[in-house]
Design an enzyme around this catalytic site. Structure first.
Site, PDB file in Angstrom:
ATOM      1  CG  ASP A 206      -2.034   1.038   1.111  1.00 49.59           C
ATOM      2  OD1 ASP A 206      -2.562   1.241   0.002  1.00 49.59           O
ATOM      3  OD2 ASP A 206      -2.356   1.669   2.138  1.00 49.59           O
ATOM      4  CB  SER A 230      -5.916   3.145  -0.692  1.00 51.77           C
ATOM      5  OG  SER A 230      -4.515   3.279  -0.674  1.00 51.77           O
ATOM      6  CD  GLN A 280      -3.847   0.853  -3.241  1.00 56.37           C
ATOM      7  OE1 GLN A 280      -3.216   1.893  -3.331  1.00 56.37           O
ATOM      8  NE2 GLN A 280      -3.686   0.013  -2.228  1.00 56.37           N
TER       9      GLN A 280
END
Length: 288
Positions: A206, A230, A280
């Site tokens: 991430d 995100s 993502q």
């Protein structure tokens, strides 16, 4: 912020504890610049909580999650696991991560017994320099007296080494193609626990998944007025992985539109084995 070994600090917050109800767990958060819960942390916690309810011998092979609200690092996190299916080969779990009764993350993960089958994989690019030949985040940020720089060099649990240079402080010097390769490894050795290693891979990724979007846009993490977060995360583990050994993220961005950008990555062990694939989407808003 923590002053002890950063890897040990991450392991503490990932050690989710039994909660008040059945299939319920509690967790705390690492301090972060800005006070928001790091998305990779709560994603890893949700996966580990789900794994606590899964029959022995089954490891996660895929995960899909939505980041719904910003979490507060000062407040505890409740991890409520729902048992969706226990089949002969596969197990499915849903985890909601909650603060003040509201979900900050909703995740579903699938676990599988180890089984034989068709086995092939893409190969790692051959023209990428090894991690010992690439500068680290410490080389780029170590001399900067700023809380964020100190966090990423002194308190981050992972060593990041961007092939061709990072975009921490300035945009990419090369034409903006939205591609990058990054070596990543934990700063300290880790226990021989494959569920933990897979969760830590979710934690680590991430940090870099939306960087190709910034590169393609000709921006950097230091761009004034940048707003980035995100939105959702999808991950597939293909083979066993160790995050205390060097991993190469080969990244790209196929599209950005409407204030959203999509990042994609293939993750290779240093010996060339493809261990995971990741995608993502994030909110990426740049000043006009």
């Amino acid at each position: 912020m923590t002053t002890d070994d950063p890897t040990a600090a991450v392991l503490r917050v990932l050690d989710v504890q039994p909660g008040a109800g059945d299939d319920e767990f509690t967790a705390t958060s690492l301090a972060q610049p800005g006070g928001r819960v790091f998305g990779g942390q709560v994603l890893a916690q949700a996966l580990l909580a789900a794994g606590r309810t899964v029959p022995g011998g089954r490891l996660p092979h895929s995960l899909h999650g939505y980041f719904l609200r910003a979490g507060d690092v000062r407040k505890p996190i409740t991890l409520a696991v729902e048992r969706l299916r226990d089949g002969r080969s596969f197990t499915a779990r849903r985890t909601h991560a909650l603060q003040d009764g509201a979900p900050i993350l909703s995740m579903i993960a699938s676990f599988q017994e180890e089984q034989p089958g068709v086995d092939y994989a893409e190969t790692m690019p051959q023209d990428v320099p090894g991690p010992d030949d690439v500068e680290s985040a410490l080389d780029h940020l170590g001399g900067i007296d700023h809380p964020v720089a100190k966090f990423w060099t002194q308190e981050a649990a992972f060593d990041l080494r961007h092939v061709g240079g990072s975009i921490y402080l300035r945009p990419d010097r090369e034409p903006a193609e939205g591609r990058q390769a990054v070596w990543i490894r934990s700063r300290s050795p880790l226990p021989d626990d494959q569920l933990l290693h897979r969760a830590l891979l979710a934690y680590a990724c991430d940090q870099v998944m939306l960087e190709p979007v910034l590169r393609r846009a000709g921006s950097s993490w230091a761009t004034p007025g940048l707003s980035i977060a995100s939105l959702d995360h999808a991950m597939w583990w293909h083979r066993d992985v160790r995050v205390d050994q060097w991993l190469l993220y080969v990244q790209s961005t196929p599209s950005a539109q409407g204030g959203r950008g999509l990042g994609a990555a293939r993750v290779f062990a240093q010996d060339g084995t493809l261990v995971a694939s990741i995608a993502q989407e994030g909110m990426v808003r740049l000043p006009d």
